[in-house]
Enzyme design. Structure first.
Site, PDB file in Angstrom:
ATOM      1  N   HIS A 213       0.783  -1.229   0.000  1.00 35.98           N
ATOM      2  CA  HIS A 213       0.000   0.000   0.000  1.00 35.98           C
ATOM      3  C   HIS A 213       0.814   1.278   0.000  1.00 35.98           C
ATOM      4  O   HIS A 213       0.277   2.366  -0.124  1.00 35.98           O
ATOM      5  CB  HIS A 213      -0.976   0.023   1.190  1.00 35.98           C
ATOM      6  CG  HIS A 213      -0.309   0.167   2.527  1.00 35.98           C
ATOM      7  ND1 HIS A 213      -0.024   1.380   3.082  1.00 35.98           N
ATOM      8  CD2 HIS A 213       0.139  -0.750   3.414  1.00 35.98           C
ATOM      9  CE1 HIS A 213       0.563   1.208   4.261  1.00 35.98           C
ATOM     10  NE2 HIS A 213       0.679  -0.080   4.481  1.00 35.98           N
TER      11      HIS A 213
HETATM   12  N1  UDP Z   1      -4.427  -6.199   8.401  1.00 36.58           N
HETATM   13  C1  UDP Z   1      -5.739  -6.669   8.503  1.00 36.58           C
HETATM   14  N2  UDP Z   1      -6.400  -7.008   7.344  1.00 36.58           N
HETATM   15  C2  UDP Z   1      -5.824  -6.934   6.112  1.00 36.58           C
HETATM   16  C3  UDP Z   1      -4.487  -6.459   6.024  1.00 36.58           C
HETATM   17  C4  UDP Z   1      -3.817  -6.091   7.186  1.00 36.58           C
HETATM   18  O1  UDP Z   1      -6.303  -6.771   9.596  1.00 36.58           O
HETATM   19  O2  UDP Z   1      -6.460  -7.267   5.110  1.00 36.58           O
HETATM   20  C5  UDP Z   1      -3.724  -5.773   9.640  1.00 36.58           C
HETATM   21  C6  UDP Z   1      -2.373  -6.406   9.880  1.00 36.58           C
HETATM   22  O3  UDP Z   1      -2.475  -7.589  10.623  1.00 36.58           O
HETATM   23  C7  UDP Z   1      -1.619  -5.327  10.645  1.00 36.58           C
HETATM   24  C8  UDP Z   1      -2.210  -4.058  10.131  1.00 36.58           C
HETATM   25  O4  UDP Z   1      -3.443  -4.382   9.508  1.00 36.58           O
HETATM   26  O5  UDP Z   1      -1.862  -5.421  12.033  1.00 36.58           O
HETATM   27  C9  UDP Z   1      -1.250  -3.434   9.148  1.00 36.58           C
HETATM   28  O6  UDP Z   1      -1.818  -2.382   8.524  1.00 36.58           O
HETATM   29  P1  UDP Z   1      -1.136  -1.645   7.288  1.00 36.58           P
HETATM   30  O7  UDP Z   1      -0.257  -2.581   6.555  1.00 36.58           O
HETATM   31  O8  UDP Z   1      -2.245  -0.987   6.561  1.00 36.58           O
HETATM   32  O9  UDP Z   1      -0.326  -0.472   7.998  1.00 36.58           O
HETATM   33  P2  UDP Z   1       1.197  -0.311   8.412  1.00 36.58           P
HETATM   34  O10 UDP Z   1       1.502  -1.356   9.435  1.00 36.58           O
HETATM   35  O11 UDP Z   1       2.030  -0.421   7.178  1.00 36.58           O
HETATM   36  O12 UDP Z   1       1.255   1.069   8.999  1.00 36.58           O
END
Ligand code: UDP
Length: 371
Positions: A213
């Site tokens: 993303h």
């Molecule tokens: N996650 C979720 N469903 C999904 C994809 C990710 O619940 O379809 C959770 C994942 O387990 C993690 C979090 O969302 O805890 C990560 O979010 P993201 O990758 O959007 O954000 P980042 O961590 O990069 O800030």
């Protein structure tokens, strides 16, 4: 103690959920401010509901036409609430625009308050650094750390980043682990009951899980094209399905670029937490540009191939449970080959499920000095 928590995005809701539960169970006075940075139900409401996030929630509705309008509107609205509610602590988590807006609002309100009345800004997941200033999140993290009064870095490694950044003076800093370890401790076994593998016709450890993303991966045409080509090669080489719960911003880009996936990649909607956790836990490995996934995979003992050229979760690289492969096909194939052959050990650096209690106890004892 009177607490205000500013949040909105999926990772913030997930990682702050244990603290919100703790405050509720201890009957502490708290309220939440939701900036609606993530506003689609499947990226936000689903998580508020699943984690039973309730209590007083102020919804602010910034204009999301640009990041500038998001910031100016959010800061203005949050500041108005803070002036009225006068919390003793304002808590933000991680590196989002929401966190920075909350922090800026409190910092501006503090300019007109006497020392004893100032809102103490608390940064959970402090000290992470990718040393890549082209990442908006890196800028957010650095400013949030500078503006905060109380810092909770997850590991010694993150604490040392704060030291290098001259960020420790006049602040209270406590190494506590990461609250994601509390979330996983609570939900890992429950997730085993999720039916998602059956639903997607998958076999344990016989599929790869992908998420993407970040702007560097999906907004740069040559990177996203290279990644999709690589996924096809991986699918052919290992004969494993590639499951890709697609982030809404990635879905938009893929549509605009008219990218084809064929049968090699199974694109699905973003999943609710238990389904995603189950999918992560039983995957052969994850390929992702997410920050949080690098942590979760390493706690679960699932290898991670990071589709970025820099990472702020460097501890996972040091522990050899994560390989940073960027967007380069050869590097990604080599990383997958390495992890395909060899099992990894779960890492303990992020704590063992008692991180929220540590944070809570510190805040409680600090609040005595401030009241
Ligand atoms: N996650 C979720 N469903 C999904 C994809 C990710 O619940 O379809 C959770 C994942 O387990 C993690 C979090 O969302 O805890 C990560 O979010 P993201 O990758 O959007 O954000 P980042 O961590 O990069 O800030």
């Amino acid at each position: 103690m009177k607490i205000c928590i500013v949040l909105s995005t999926r990772p913030e809701i997930i990682k702050l959920s244990p603290l919100i539960r703790k405050l509720k169970s201890q009957r502490d006075e708290f309220y939440l401010i939701n900036t609606n940075q993530h506003f689609l139900d499947k990226m936000s409401k689903v998580f508020f509901d699943f984690f039973k996030i309730s209590g007083k929630i102020y919804n602010v509705n910034p204009d999301k036409k640009s990041q500038a309008t998001f910031f100016s509107d959010s800061v203005k609205s949050i500041a108005k609430i803070l002036k009225k509610k006068k919390p003793s602590f304002l808590i933000v988590q991680g590196d989002t625009n929401t966190g920075l807006a909350g922090c800026m609002a409190a910092s501006l309100v503090n300019r007109n308050l006497q020392n004893r009345d100032k809102i103490k800004i608390v940064h959970i997941e402090s000290g992470l650094r990718s040393f890549d200033d082209t990442m908006p999140e890196e800028i957010n993290r650095k400013i949030i750390d500078q503006m905060s009064h109380i810092l909770f870095p997850p590991t010694k490694f993150d604490f040392n980043n704060l030291k290098k950044d001259n960020c420790l003076k006049f602040k209270k800093t406590f190494i506590v682990g990461n609250t994601i370890s509390d979330v996983l401790k609570r939900y890992e076994l429950i997730a085993d009951k999720a039916k998602i593998l059956k639903k997607l016709k998958l076999k344990k450890k016989k599929y790869f899980l992908v998420t993407l993303h970040r702007p560097e991966s999906v907004d740069v045409k040559k990177n996203i094209i290279s990644l999709f080509k690589t996924f096809k090669v991986l699918n052919k080489k290992y004969n494993y399905p590639i499951i890709f719960p697609i982030h809404p911003r990635t879905k938009d880009k893929v549509k605009k670029l008219n990218l084809s996936f064929g049968k090699s990649i199974k694109i699905i909607e973003p999943l609710e937490y238990l389904d995603f956790l189950k999918l992560m836990k039983d995957s052969k490995l994850v390929l992702s540009d997410s920050g949080g996934l690098q942590e979760e995979a390493s706690i679960l003992g699932v290898p991670c191939v990071t589709l970025r050229t820099t990472t702020e979760r460097q501890i996972t690289l040091l522990r050899n449970v994560n390989i940073m492969a960027g967007y380069n096909q050869k590097k990604i194939l080599n990383a997958v080959k390495k992890f395909h052959k060899k099992k990894i050990k779960k890492i303990k650096d992020f704590g063992n499920g008692n991180v929220t209690d540590k944070i809570y106890r510190k805040l409680k004892s600090l609040s005595k000095n401030f009241s």
